[in-house]
Design an enzyme around this catalytic site. Structure first.
Site, PDB file in Angstrom:
ATOM      1  N   LYS A   1      -0.709   1.577  -2.634  1.00 18.74           N
ATOM      2  CA  LYS A   1       0.396   1.891  -1.635  1.00 18.74           C
ATOM      3  C   LYS A   1       1.155   0.883  -1.462  1.00 18.74           C
ATOM      4  O   LYS A   1       2.465   1.098  -0.836  1.00 18.74           O
ATOM      5  CB  LYS A   1      -0.096   2.625  -0.400  1.00 18.74           C
ATOM      6  CG  LYS A   1      -0.972   1.851   0.442  1.00 18.74           C
ATOM      7  CD  LYS A   1      -1.253   2.325   1.749  1.00 18.74           C
ATOM      8  CE  LYS A   1      -1.816   1.639   2.710  1.00 18.74           C
ATOM      9  NZ  LYS A   1      -2.264   2.284   4.008  1.00 18.74           N
ATOM     10  N   ASP A   2       0.611  -0.283  -1.704  1.00 19.09           N
ATOM     11  CA  ASP A   2       1.650  -1.628  -1.279  1.00 19.09           C
ATOM     12  C   ASP A   2       2.464  -1.890  -2.444  1.00 19.09           C
ATOM     13  O   ASP A   2       3.147  -3.173  -2.466  1.00 19.09           O
ATOM     14  CB  ASP A   2       0.538  -2.692  -1.148  1.00 19.09           C
ATOM     15  CG  ASP A   2       0.014  -2.658   0.245  1.00 19.09           C
ATOM     16  OD1 ASP A   2       0.393  -1.878   1.308  1.00 19.09           O
ATOM     17  OD2 ASP A   2      -1.162  -3.209   0.527  1.00 19.09           O
TER      18      ASP A   2
ATOM     19  N   ARG B   1       6.463   5.516   8.118  1.00 18.20           N
ATOM     20  CA  ARG B   1       5.551   6.922   8.029  1.00 18.20           C
ATOM     21  C   ARG B   1       4.830   7.301   9.128  1.00 18.20           C
ATOM     22  O   ARG B   1       4.964   8.318   9.845  1.00 18.20           O
ATOM     23  CB  ARG B   1       4.880   6.935   6.553  1.00 18.20           C
ATOM     24  CG  ARG B   1       4.062   8.261   6.594  1.00 18.20           C
ATOM     25  CD  ARG B   1       2.648   8.094   5.735  1.00 18.20           C
ATOM     26  NE  ARG B   1       1.974   7.261   5.744  1.00 18.20           N
ATOM     27  CZ  ARG B   1       0.734   7.461   6.515  1.00 18.20           C
ATOM     28  NH1 ARG B   1       0.344   8.547   6.816  1.00 18.20           N
ATOM     29  NH2 ARG B   1       0.149   6.406   6.496  1.00 18.20           N
ATOM     30  N   ARG B   2       3.887   6.517   9.626  1.00 17.87           N
ATOM     31  CA  ARG B   2       2.868   6.802  10.611  1.00 17.87           C
ATOM     32  C   ARG B   2       3.547   6.910  11.868  1.00 17.87           C
ATOM     33  O   ARG B   2       3.295   7.848  12.823  1.00 17.87           O
ATOM     34  CB  ARG B   2       1.848   5.710  10.826  1.00 17.87           C
ATOM     35  CG  ARG B   2       0.874   5.749   9.692  1.00 17.87           C
ATOM     36  CD  ARG B   2      -0.174   4.575   9.790  1.00 17.87           C
ATOM     37  NE  ARG B   2      -1.093   4.656   8.695  1.00 17.87           N
ATOM     38  CZ  ARG B   2      -1.878   3.562   8.089  1.00 17.87           C
ATOM     39  NH1 ARG B   2      -1.407   2.220   8.557  1.00 17.87           N
ATOM     40  NH2 ARG B   2      -3.118   3.720   7.353  1.00 17.87           N
TER      41      ARG B   2
ATOM     42  N   ARG C   1       1.063  -5.552  13.222  1.00 16.79           N
ATOM     43  CA  ARG C   1       0.653  -5.918  11.839  1.00 16.79           C
ATOM     44  C   ARG C   1      -0.517  -6.762  11.750  1.00 16.79           C
ATOM     45  O   ARG C   1      -1.107  -7.101  12.835  1.00 16.79           O
ATOM     46  CB  ARG C   1       1.797  -6.555  11.181  1.00 16.79           C
ATOM     47  CG  ARG C   1       2.967  -5.460  10.710  1.00 16.79           C
ATOM     48  CD  ARG C   1       3.668  -6.144   9.715  1.00 16.79           C
ATOM     49  NE  ARG C   1       3.059  -6.807   8.327  1.00 16.79           N
ATOM     50  CZ  ARG C   1       3.386  -7.815   7.943  1.00 16.79           C
ATOM     51  NH1 ARG C   1       4.285  -8.711   8.513  1.00 16.79           N
ATOM     52  NH2 ARG C   1       2.709  -8.273   6.958  1.00 16.79           N
TER      53      ARG C   1
ATOM     54  N   ARG D   1      -5.881  -5.921  13.775  1.00 16.74           N
ATOM     55  CA  ARG D   1      -5.302  -4.572  14.351  1.00 16.74           C
ATOM     56  C   ARG D   1      -6.350  -4.167  15.227  1.00 16.74           C
ATOM     57  O   ARG D   1      -6.054  -3.818  16.553  1.00 16.74           O
ATOM     58  CB  ARG D   1      -5.024  -3.754  13.551  1.00 16.74           C
ATOM     59  CG  ARG D   1      -3.518  -4.148  12.601  1.00 16.74           C
ATOM     60  CD  ARG D   1      -3.030  -3.108  11.839  1.00 16.74           C
ATOM     61  NE  ARG D   1      -3.404  -3.081  10.418  1.00 16.74           N
ATOM     62  CZ  ARG D   1      -3.092  -2.394   9.369  1.00 16.74           C
ATOM     63  NH1 ARG D   1      -2.549  -1.424   9.716  1.00 16.74           N
ATOM     64  NH2 ARG D   1      -3.484  -2.443   8.211  1.00 16.74           N
TER      65      ARG D   1
ATOM     66  N   CYS E   1      10.790   0.947   1.464  1.00 14.74           N
ATOM     67  CA  CYS E   1       9.712   0.832   2.779  1.00 14.74           C
ATOM     68  C   CYS E   1      10.455   1.455   4.189  1.00 14.74           C
ATOM     69  O   CYS E   1       9.613   1.436   4.993  1.00 14.74           O
ATOM     70  CB  CYS E   1       9.454  -0.644   2.553  1.00 14.74           C
ATOM     71  SG  CYS E   1      10.797  -1.556   2.793  1.00 14.74           S
TER      72      CYS E   1
END
Length: 302
Positions: free
Chosen positions: A81-82, A127-128, A145, A151, A237
Site C-alpha cells: 500500500k506504500d 482515506r481514513r 504520523r 502512534r 496520495c
C-alpha cells in the site's frame, strides 16, 4: 548472497525477515544466503507532516529504488500500500507474500459508534480521514504520523483520542489484541493493504525467478486488480480511495469506494465475477467517476 533492502522501522524489519525466511525455506539455503540491508527513507525521517504534503508514497520507495537500480541491493521489500501505482519500467514486483488481515483496527475505543462526540481522530491518511468523517461528521481529524509505537504513544499521551492502524501490521508485530477490528462493510481498506511485496530489477532474471518462488498467486491477483483500478482512476496520495479484491467461487470480487476529503460525498461499487483485467479496472473506475459529483471527480483529475 542476496542483499535484501528494507526500511528500518520495526514493522519493515519484521516484514524483511518474513521474506528472508521464506526465501531460505523455499530454496533450502543457509542463513548466510540473504543479508538484510536497512535503508533510511525520507518518509522515516520526516514525521511532522502528512505524506501528501511532502512527496507522497515515493518517500517510502525512492531511496530503496536508487539502491536497487545502483546495485547496492538485489531486492527490496515494501508494504504494497506504500508503493506508488505507477512504477519505473526498470523495477518489477517479483512476488507478494500471503496477505494478512486487510482490516483497520481502531485504537482508543471499542467501535466507531463508541467514540465520544467530537473525538479527535489521529490520522494523516486521506482515506481514513474521509471515511471516518463520512460515518461520524462530528469527529475532528488531527494529523498523526509515525511508526506503530509512535502512534500508540501519541494516543496514550492525549495528542488524539483515537487512531487507526492496519491489522496486518499489528499482527506481524505480534500485537493481535491491540485495538478493535472495524468491519469491512463499515470501512473498506486502502488498496493493497495487508500485502508485502518484493521488487527486483526488471532485467535481473535470476533474482526475479528466485523471488517468484515465494509468491502467493491469490494475493498477487487481488492486489494487482486493486492497483489497476487505482491507475485507471489516476488516484494519488491526495485521493481518498478504498478498494478490496477477493477471490470468491474462483472469480474476482472488487469492492471500491471514492470519497470527498470531508466524507460528505462518496460512491461505492461492488462487482463480482471478474477476471482482474485492465479493461475491468477501467470500467469500474469509469463507473465510480460517472456516479460522482464534479467536486468528487475533481479529486481524481476529472
Amino acid at each position: 548472497m542476496l542483499r535484501l533492502g528494507t526500511r528500518g522501522s520495526p514493522l519493515a524489519l519484521v516484514q524483511a525477515n518474513l521474506v528472508r525466511d521464506a526465501l531460505l525455506a523455499a530454496h533450502g539455503w543457509g542463513p548466510e544466503a540473504v543479508e538484510i540491508v536497512p535503508i533510511r527513507t525520507t518518509g522515516d525521517k520526516v514525521q511532522d507532516r502528512p505524506l501528501a504534503e511532502i512527496g507522497g508514497k515515493a518517500l517510502w520507495t525512492k531511496e530503496l529504488d536508487r539502491a536497487l537500480l545502483e546495485g547496492e541491493i538485489d531486492l527490496a521489500v515494501h508494504s504494497m500500500k506504500d508503493v506508488e501505482t505507477i512504477r519505473p519500467e526498470s523495477i518489477a514486483v517479483a512476488a507478494m507474500l500471503v496477505r494478512e488481515d486487510v482490516r483497520d483496527r481502531l485504537i482508543g475505543a471499542d467501535s466507531i459508534d463508541a467514540l465520544p462526540h467530537g473525538a479527535r481522530i489521529g490520522t494523516s491518511s486521506p482515506r481514513r480521514a474521509a471515511q471516518m468523517r463520512r460515518i461520524r461528521p462530528d469527529l475532528a481529524i488531527v494529523p498523526l504520523r509515525g511508526n506503530v509505537d509512535t502512534r500508540l504513544a501519541k494516543v496514550r499521551d492525549g495528542h488524539a483520542d483515537a487512531t487507526l492502524l492496519a491489522a496486518a501490521g499489528l499482527e506481524r508485530l505480534e500485537r493481535p489484541d491491540v485495538g478493535a477490528p472495524i468491519p469491512l462493510d463499515q470501512l473498506l481498506p486502502a488498496p493493497s493493504q495487508g500485502a508485502v511485496g518484493i521488487e527486483v530489477r526488471a532485467d535481473d532474471v535470476t533474482t526475479r525467478m528466485l523471488v517468484s518462488a515465494i509468491g502467493d498467486p491469490v494475493t498477487e491477483r487481488c492486489v494487482l486488480a486493486e492497483r489497476a483500478m487505482l491507475a485507471a482512476l489516476s488516484a494519488d496520495c491526495h485521493s481518498p480511495v478504498a478498494a478490496l479484491a477477493t477471490i470468491e467461487d474462483g472469480t474476482l470480487r472488487l469492492r471500491a469506494e471514492i470519497l470527498t476529503e470531508d466524507g460528505s460525498e462518496h460512491v461505492r461499487l461492488d462487482r463480482s465475477g471478474l477476471e482482474g483485467t485492465a479493461h475491468e479496472a477501467a470500467t469500474i473506475a469509469h463507473d465510480l467517476l460517472a456516479a460522482a459529483s464534479p467536486r468528487l471527480r475533481a479529486l481524481f483529475g476529472h
